[in-house]
Design a protein around this motif. Structure first.
Motif, PDB file in Angstrom:
ATOM      1  N   VAL A 121      20.704 -58.020  16.451  1.00 39.33           N
ATOM      2  CA  VAL A 121      21.102 -59.272  15.876  1.00 39.33           C
ATOM      3  C   VAL A 121      22.621 -59.049  16.012  1.00 39.33           C
ATOM      4  CG1 VAL A 121      21.365 -58.714  13.462  1.00 39.33           C
ATOM      5  CG2 VAL A 121      21.367 -61.136  13.977  1.00 39.33           C
ATOM      6  N   GLY A 122      23.117 -60.450  16.586  1.00 36.56           N
ATOM      7  CA  GLY A 122      24.723 -60.225  16.733  1.00 36.56           C
ATOM      8  C   GLY A 122      25.039 -61.392  17.763  1.00 36.56           C
ATOM      9  N   ALA A 123      26.166 -61.758  17.628  1.00 37.84           N
ATOM     10  CA  ALA A 123      26.526 -62.675  18.731  1.00 37.84           C
ATOM     11  C   ALA A 123      26.432 -62.205  20.096  1.00 37.84           C
ATOM     12  CB  ALA A 123      28.006 -63.244  18.236  1.00 37.84           C
ATOM     13  N   GLY A 124      27.278 -60.873  20.158  1.00 41.69           N
ATOM     14  CA  GLY A 124      27.039 -60.271  21.523  1.00 41.69           C
ATOM     15  C   GLY A 124      25.343 -60.352  22.053  1.00 41.69           C
ATOM     16  N   MET A 125      24.945 -59.594  21.289  1.00 43.92           N
ATOM     17  CA  MET A 125      23.353 -59.419  21.604  1.00 43.92           C
ATOM     18  C   MET A 125      22.670 -60.922  22.029  1.00 43.92           C
ATOM     19  SD  MET A 125      20.414 -60.369  19.780  1.00 43.92           S
ATOM     20  CE  MET A 125      18.548 -60.185  20.413  1.00 43.92           C
ATOM     21  N   LEU A 173      23.087 -77.301  18.616  1.00 38.29           N
ATOM     22  CA  LEU A 173      22.189 -77.859  17.474  1.00 38.29           C
ATOM     23  C   LEU A 173      20.802 -77.197  17.594  1.00 38.29           C
ATOM     24  CD1 LEU A 173      23.168 -81.567  17.946  1.00 38.29           C
ATOM     25  CD2 LEU A 173      24.020 -80.073  16.242  1.00 38.29           C
ATOM     26  N   ASP A 174      20.327 -77.037  18.798  1.00 38.87           N
ATOM     27  CA  ASP A 174      19.032 -76.326  18.775  1.00 38.87           C
ATOM     28  C   ASP A 174      19.024 -75.034  18.248  1.00 38.87           C
ATOM     29  OD1 ASP A 174      16.072 -76.249  19.690  1.00 38.87           O
ATOM     30  OD2 ASP A 174      17.011 -74.646  20.810  1.00 38.87           O
ATOM     31  N   VAL A 175      19.845 -74.095  18.399  1.00 38.04           N
ATOM     32  CA  VAL A 175      20.000 -72.729  18.002  1.00 38.04           C
ATOM     33  C   VAL A 175      20.225 -72.735  16.600  1.00 38.04           C
ATOM     34  CG1 VAL A 175      21.129 -70.414  18.356  1.00 38.04           C
ATOM     35  CG2 VAL A 175      20.441 -71.906  20.182  1.00 38.04           C
ATOM     36  N   ALA A 176      21.145 -73.619  16.184  1.00 40.89           N
ATOM     37  CA  ALA A 176      21.663 -73.626  14.714  1.00 40.89           C
ATOM     38  C   ALA A 176      20.384 -73.913  13.759  1.00 40.89           C
ATOM     39  CB  ALA A 176      22.749 -74.844  14.512  1.00 40.89           C
ATOM     40  N   THR A 177      19.368 -74.658  14.199  1.00 36.11           N
ATOM     41  CA  THR A 177      18.348 -75.165  13.464  1.00 36.11           C
ATOM     42  C   THR A 177      17.082 -74.368  13.662  1.00 36.11           C
ATOM     43  OG1 THR A 177      17.606 -76.937  15.118  1.00 36.11           O
ATOM     44  CG2 THR A 177      18.897 -77.445  13.416  1.00 36.11           C
ATOM     45  N   GLN A 178      17.000 -73.927  14.926  1.00 31.41           N
ATOM     46  CA  GLN A 178      15.719 -73.164  15.318  1.00 31.41           C
ATOM     47  C   GLN A 178      15.932 -71.635  15.236  1.00 31.41           C
ATOM     48  OE1 GLN A 178      12.876 -74.795  15.446  1.00 31.41           O
ATOM     49  NE2 GLN A 178      13.889 -76.732  15.134  1.00 31.41           N
ATOM     50  N   GLY A 179      17.225 -71.300  15.681  1.00 35.15           N
ATOM     51  CA  GLY A 179      17.553 -69.664  15.631  1.00 35.15           C
ATOM     52  C   GLY A 179      17.294 -69.306  17.086  1.00 35.15           C
ATOM     53  N   TYR A 180      17.538 -68.035  17.345  1.00 27.45           N
ATOM     54  CA  TYR A 180      17.370 -67.496  18.673  1.00 27.45           C
ATOM     55  C   TYR A 180      17.194 -65.932  18.480  1.00 27.45           C
ATOM     56  CZ  TYR A 180      18.151 -66.292  23.662  1.00 27.45           C
ATOM     57  OH  TYR A 180      17.810 -65.977  24.809  1.00 27.45           O
ATOM     58  N   GLN A 181      16.058 -65.440  19.256  1.00 24.51           N
ATOM     59  CA  GLN A 181      15.674 -63.920  19.169  1.00 24.51           C
ATOM     60  C   GLN A 181      15.443 -63.781  17.744  1.00 24.51           C
ATOM     61  OE1 GLN A 181      15.034 -61.792  21.737  1.00 24.51           O
ATOM     62  NE2 GLN A 181      15.078 -63.749  22.915  1.00 24.51           N
ATOM     63  N   ASN A 182      14.806 -64.407  17.023  1.00 22.60           N
ATOM     64  CA  ASN A 182      14.320 -63.886  15.622  1.00 22.60           C
ATOM     65  C   ASN A 182      15.263 -63.958  14.510  1.00 22.60           C
ATOM     66  OD1 ASN A 182      11.367 -63.655  16.604  1.00 22.60           O
ATOM     67  ND2 ASN A 182      12.057 -61.558  17.420  1.00 22.60           N
ATOM     68  N   THR A 240      18.565 -66.569  12.871  1.00 21.41           N
ATOM     69  CA  THR A 240      19.393 -67.939  12.870  1.00 21.41           C
ATOM     70  C   THR A 240      20.666 -67.502  13.418  1.00 21.41           C
ATOM     71  OG1 THR A 240      20.528 -67.498  10.680  1.00 21.41           O
ATOM     72  CG2 THR A 240      18.141 -68.574  10.676  1.00 21.41           C
ATOM     73  N   LEU A 241      21.342 -68.609  13.818  1.00 22.85           N
ATOM     74  CA  LEU A 241      22.867 -68.558  14.807  1.00 22.85           C
ATOM     75  C   LEU A 241      23.722 -67.921  13.536  1.00 22.85           C
ATOM     76  CD1 LEU A 241      24.816 -69.145  16.740  1.00 22.85           C
ATOM     77  CD2 LEU A 241      24.887 -71.695  15.749  1.00 22.85           C
TER      78      LEU A 241
END
Length: 427
Positions: free
Chosen positions: A377-381, A217-226, A228-229
């Motif tokens: 960007v990417g799930a693996g990254m 929920l946190d990553v879905a709303t705030q994103g990660y590494q510049n 969004t999820l």
């Protein structure tokens, strides 16, 4: 030890569930009389369909084990595996000098959750000798060195050494079990208190399901590494789909050519069979040299991951066509083009769909490595960056999302196969 126990519990639940479902299924068949109508022989793969009850039990079992061995609040506490010791405890050590004199002192330990701020425990009792009572704080699943030289009146400089813990002899390199843990001695004679760890996994190794969901929920709303999820997942999906499509566009015609022409098969068979066992990850350095570290290199790597699988699937599909169907078409006056269109292609589609499902799975497994190559960007990254900071909840979240997307794509392939190839499994 914990991992072995989890495997044993899983195997036990599997066996018990299979026995229960088998008994229930047997009663249902006897009640309806279906057993007498059974015509499927053992080994008829086309007649074997997944047992949905077994699938539900399997998924529930996995989540149950995950929750039970992480202390999840989603699982009743009485079903939790034994957790680490948390609280106050103590043990007594005996220090002896070279002249035969000895003295006892007590170490009071407070074990707490890592990250929590707690006060020091209180040292109780008299310590009139040269060995003095001591206090320590230690995090759960951690250990703590006890440097008695800094607290006692006499130490190593006076040839004083610790010889026993709670009356049990101890030597350098040995361990002694005490209440709520064990005490070890380093080769230099320093004590090391290790609280009981229980059977639950430390959150840094395996967080609970609710912790992973909260991170989602946190990553879905705030994103990660510049990013969004959804950008991370979208870029990975785009790379996988494009690489797979290029692999299929080249691999399927090549496989057909190898299945229909001895010259094509002789020419390309050594190349295909040589490249087939080479893992795509081994090609990363070469892809970087040839295509650089941009998007092109990542797609080329995924293209190569899918190419050989699709080629072999198409070749196997052509080779597996029942020759009697070809002879029947010839006897009805069909041309080679008509045989290819109405006999070979339809009968090879089941193998091609199977190869496509395998190739898509391999591409998803390769995309993580492909995105190690300077991806922004990417799930693996996202997974690899999180692993460097030991953010296991993000790593597990990414793995679950990749698995869900891959499984969803596989379901789409199954639905498409059922719709486009309804004759699969029929002669």
């Amino acid at each position: 030890m914990t991992g072995l126990l989890i495997v044993l519990v899983y195997v036990a639940i599997f066996i018990i569930s299979a026995l229960i479902l088998g008994v229930l299924a047997g009663k249902a068949l006897r009640a309806t009389g279906f057993n007498s109508l059974k015509t499927v022989t053992f080994g008829d793969e086309s007649a074997v369909t997944p047992n949905r009850a077994a699938s539900v039990v399997s998924v529930v079992t996995l989540f149950f084990l995950w929750g039970a061995f992480t202390g999840s609040s989603l699982i009743p506490s009485f079903l939790h595996a034994p957790g680490p010791f948390i609280g106050d405890t103590s043990f007594t050590y005996t220090a002896s000098d070279g002249a035969g004199n000895s003295d006892d002192a007590t170490v009071f330990a407070r074990v707490h959750i890592v990250g929590e701020t707690v006060d020091d425990p209180v040292a109780e009792g008299a310590d009139d000798g040269f060995a003095k009572n001591d206090v320590i704080k230690v995090g759960a699943w951690r250990s703590q060195l006890i440097r008695v030289d800094r607290n006692d009146e006499l130490g190593r400089d006076e040839n004083v050494a610790i010889t026993a813990i709670n009356g049990q002899p101890i030597a350098p390199g040995a361990r002694v079990r005490v209440d709520d843990g064990e005490v070890g001695m380093t080769p230099k004679g320093t004590l090391n208190f290790i609280p009981a760890k229980g059977l639950q996994m430390e959150p840094i190794w395996l967080p609970s399901p609710e912790a992973v969901f909260a991170r989602f929920l946190d990553v879905a709303t705030q994103g990660y590494q510049n990013a969004t999820l959804w950008e991370h997942l979208g870029y990975s999906l785009f790379r996988v789909v494009v690489g797979f499509l290029f692999g299929a566009l080249i691999g399927i015609p090549l496989g057909y050519a190898m299945g229909l022409s001895g010259w094509f098969r002789g020419w390309f068979d050594p190349i295909v069979e040589f490249m087939r066992p080479v893992p795509p990850l081994a090609l990363i350095p070469l892809v970087i040299i040839w295509a650089g570290i941009g998007e092109t290199g990542k797609i080329i790597l995924l293209f190569l991951a899918a190419l050989w699988i699709m080629t072999i699937a198409a070749r196997a599909g052509v080779s597996g066509v029942n020759i009697t169907k070809v002879h029947a078409a010839y006897s009805l006056g069909a041309s080679k083009a008509q045989i290819l269109r109405h006999v070979i292609i339809p009968n090879s589609l089941p193998e091609i769909f199977t190869g496509a499902r395998v190739a898509m799975g391999v591409c998803w497994g390769t995309v993580v490595a492909a995105e190690l190559v300077a991806a922004e960007v990417g799930a693996g990254m996202m997974i690899m960056v999180a692993s460097r900071f030991q953010l296991t909840d993000i790593v597990i979240m990414g793995i679950i999302l990749i698995g869900v997307i891959g499984f969803s794509i596989d379901i789409l392939f199954r639905v498409a196969e059922k719709f486009l190839v309804p004759w699969k499994g029929r002669s």
